[in-house]
Scaffold this motif. Structure first.
Motif, PDB file in Angstrom:
ATOM      1  N   ALA A  33       3.148  -0.429 -12.260  1.00  0.00           N
ATOM      2  CA  ALA A  33       1.863   0.209 -12.548  1.00  0.00           C
ATOM      3  C   ALA A  33       1.827   1.663 -12.066  1.00  0.00           C
ATOM      4  O   ALA A  33       1.343   2.547 -12.770  1.00  0.00           O
ATOM      5  CB  ALA A  33       0.727  -0.577 -11.915  1.00  0.00           C
ATOM      6  N   ASN A  34       2.324   1.921 -10.858  1.00  0.00           N
ATOM      7  CA  ASN A  34       2.318   3.272 -10.301  1.00  0.00           C
ATOM      8  C   ASN A  34       3.191   3.290  -9.050  1.00  0.00           C
ATOM      9  O   ASN A  34       2.779   2.789  -8.001  1.00  0.00           O
ATOM     10  CB  ASN A  34       0.881   3.696  -9.962  1.00  0.00           C
ATOM     11  N   PRO A  35       4.397   3.843  -9.120  1.00  0.00           N
ATOM     12  CA  PRO A  35       5.313   3.806  -7.971  1.00  0.00           C
ATOM     13  C   PRO A  35       4.760   4.444  -6.695  1.00  0.00           C
ATOM     14  O   PRO A  35       4.851   3.856  -5.616  1.00  0.00           O
ATOM     15  CB  PRO A  35       6.546   4.559  -8.465  1.00  0.00           C
ATOM     16  N   LEU A  36       4.176   5.609  -6.803  1.00  0.00           N
ATOM     17  CA  LEU A  36       3.662   6.279  -5.609  1.00  0.00           C
ATOM     18  C   LEU A  36       2.461   5.521  -5.046  1.00  0.00           C
ATOM     19  O   LEU A  36       2.289   5.435  -3.824  1.00  0.00           O
ATOM     20  CB  LEU A  36       3.286   7.734  -5.916  1.00  0.00           C
ATOM     21  N   GLY A  37       1.653   4.947  -5.909  1.00  0.00           N
ATOM     22  CA  GLY A  37       0.537   4.114  -5.457  1.00  0.00           C
ATOM     23  C   GLY A  37       1.026   2.906  -4.693  1.00  0.00           C
ATOM     24  O   GLY A  37       0.406   2.477  -3.718  1.00  0.00           O
ATOM     25  N   THR A  38       2.149   2.342  -5.121  1.00  0.00           N
ATOM     26  CA  THR A  38       2.732   1.200  -4.419  1.00  0.00           C
ATOM     27  C   THR A  38       3.191   1.608  -3.028  1.00  0.00           C
ATOM     28  O   THR A  38       2.946   0.891  -2.048  1.00  0.00           O
ATOM     29  CB  THR A  38       3.914   0.624  -5.223  1.00  0.00           C
ATOM     30  N   VAL A  39       3.830   2.758  -2.926  1.00  0.00           N
ATOM     31  CA  VAL A  39       4.252   3.256  -1.615  1.00  0.00           C
ATOM     32  C   VAL A  39       3.036   3.463  -0.722  1.00  0.00           C
ATOM     33  O   VAL A  39       3.045   3.091   0.464  1.00  0.00           O
ATOM     34  CB  VAL A  39       5.077   4.554  -1.766  1.00  0.00           C
ATOM     35  N   ALA A  40       1.969   4.024  -1.274  1.00  0.00           N
ATOM     36  CA  ALA A  40       0.746   4.247  -0.495  1.00  0.00           C
ATOM     37  C   ALA A  40       0.119   2.926  -0.055  1.00  0.00           C
ATOM     38  O   ALA A  40      -0.301   2.787   1.103  1.00  0.00           O
ATOM     39  CB  ALA A  40      -0.258   5.060  -1.308  1.00  0.00           C
ATOM     40  N   ALA A  41       0.058   1.937  -0.944  1.00  0.00           N
ATOM     41  CA  ALA A  41      -0.513   0.637  -0.593  1.00  0.00           C
ATOM     42  C   ALA A  41       0.308  -0.044   0.497  1.00  0.00           C
ATOM     43  O   ALA A  41      -0.253  -0.637   1.434  1.00  0.00           O
ATOM     44  CB  ALA A  41      -0.610  -0.250  -1.831  1.00  0.00           C
ATOM     45  N   ARG A  54      -4.628  -1.621 -10.317  1.00  0.00           N
ATOM     46  CA  ARG A  54      -3.616  -2.665 -10.523  1.00  0.00           C
ATOM     47  C   ARG A  54      -2.639  -2.720  -9.356  1.00  0.00           C
ATOM     48  O   ARG A  54      -2.209  -3.788  -8.942  1.00  0.00           O
ATOM     49  CB  ARG A  54      -2.868  -2.427 -11.841  1.00  0.00           C
ATOM     50  N   VAL A  55      -2.294  -1.567  -8.814  1.00  0.00           N
ATOM     51  CA  VAL A  55      -1.394  -1.528  -7.655  1.00  0.00           C
ATOM     52  C   VAL A  55      -2.025  -2.275  -6.483  1.00  0.00           C
ATOM     53  O   VAL A  55      -1.375  -3.131  -5.865  1.00  0.00           O
ATOM     54  CB  VAL A  55      -1.073  -0.073  -7.245  1.00  0.00           C
ATOM     55  N   ALA A  56      -3.273  -1.959  -6.159  1.00  0.00           N
ATOM     56  CA  ALA A  56      -3.936  -2.621  -5.025  1.00  0.00           C
ATOM     57  C   ALA A  56      -4.007  -4.128  -5.246  1.00  0.00           C
ATOM     58  O   ALA A  56      -3.699  -4.911  -4.342  1.00  0.00           O
ATOM     59  CB  ALA A  56      -5.335  -2.037  -4.825  1.00  0.00           C
ATOM     60  N   ASP A  57      -4.380  -4.530  -6.445  1.00  0.00           N
ATOM     61  CA  ASP A  57      -4.473  -5.961  -6.755  1.00  0.00           C
ATOM     62  C   ASP A  57      -3.107  -6.635  -6.633  1.00  0.00           C
ATOM     63  O   ASP A  57      -2.972  -7.700  -6.028  1.00  0.00           O
ATOM     64  CB  ASP A  57      -5.039  -6.147  -8.169  1.00  0.00           C
ATOM     65  N   ARG A  58      -2.089  -6.012  -7.177  1.00  0.00           N
ATOM     66  CA  ARG A  58      -0.756  -6.627  -7.173  1.00  0.00           C
ATOM     67  C   ARG A  58      -0.129  -6.630  -5.783  1.00  0.00           C
ATOM     68  O   ARG A  58       0.521  -7.605  -5.409  1.00  0.00           O
ATOM     69  CB  ARG A  58       0.133  -5.921  -8.192  1.00  0.00           C
ATOM     70  N   VAL A  59      -0.310  -5.587  -5.014  1.00  0.00           N
ATOM     71  CA  VAL A  59       0.216  -5.587  -3.640  1.00  0.00           C
ATOM     72  C   VAL A  59      -0.517  -6.644  -2.812  1.00  0.00           C
ATOM     73  O   VAL A  59       0.103  -7.366  -2.034  1.00  0.00           O
ATOM     74  CB  VAL A  59       0.103  -4.186  -2.992  1.00  0.00           C
ATOM     75  N   ALA A  60      -1.826  -6.767  -3.000  1.00  0.00           N
ATOM     76  CA  ALA A  60      -2.596  -7.769  -2.258  1.00  0.00           C
ATOM     77  C   ALA A  60      -2.173  -9.193  -2.617  1.00  0.00           C
ATOM     78  O   ALA A  60      -2.345 -10.110  -1.820  1.00  0.00           O
ATOM     79  CB  ALA A  60      -4.089  -7.586  -2.517  1.00  0.00           C
ATOM     80  N   HIS A  61      -1.619  -9.373  -3.810  1.00  0.00           N
ATOM     81  CA  HIS A  61      -1.123 -10.685  -4.245  1.00  0.00           C
ATOM     82  C   HIS A  61       0.396 -10.784  -4.117  1.00  0.00           C
ATOM     83  O   HIS A  61       1.015 -11.683  -4.682  1.00  0.00           O
ATOM     84  CB  HIS A  61      -1.569 -10.960  -5.683  1.00  0.00           C
TER      85      HIS A  61
END
Length: 143
Positions: free
Chosen positions: A76-84, A60-67
């Motif tokens: 969805a995931n704070p650390l995942g958002t930082v990574a993306a 979900r993070v990858a999809d939402r950051v890409a959009h």
């Protein structure tokens, strides 16, 4: 800590690999609905036990950051958002490096600094996982 700046070059290196991985990953997240196309996609741990895993929410993070839905990605995931976002930054660095020969600073840490960096990363991962668990299992604590 020591930072060095090499001469301008177009040599393909680790930063460019991260940029290429980020570019491919974000393009896939943007244009291919992986979670809907792959029938077995999902968190087996969460489906079996109801408890999220360390990586829950990363699709979900990858999809939402890409959009460009950064608030949804953070939810969805704070650390995942930082990574993306880091991977997106590395795409820009890769283009600047390979097209304009921008030198990429090199960071050199002492063994003690590496030790504390590993402790900091482990602490951040555990805090992020605690947040994901609380959000999934005890959402009333967040309101």
């Amino acid at each position: 800590m020591k930072v060095t700046l090499p001469k301008p070059n177009r040599t393909f290196g680790p930063a460019d690999v991260l940029g290429l991985v980020g570019l491919v990953g974000l393009l896939i997240a943007r244009y291919i609905p992986v979670a809907r196309l792959v029938p077995f996609w999902g968190c087996v741990l969460r489906e079996t036990t109801g408890w999220p895993c360390l990586g829950c929410g990363l699709t979900r993070v990858a999809d939402r950051v890409a959009h460009f839905n950064f608030a949804g990605a953070w939810d969805a995931n704070p650390l995942g958002t930082v990574a993306a976002l880091f991977f997106a930054l590395m795409v820009v660095v890769m283009v600047l490096h390979l097209v304009f020969a921008m030198p990429i600073p090199q960071l050199h840490l002492s063994p003690t600094e590496w030790h504390w960096a590993r402790i900091a990363v482990a602490t951040v991962v555990l805090l992020n996982y605690a947040w994901v668990v609380v959000k999934a299992k005890f959402p009333s604590l967040l309101t």
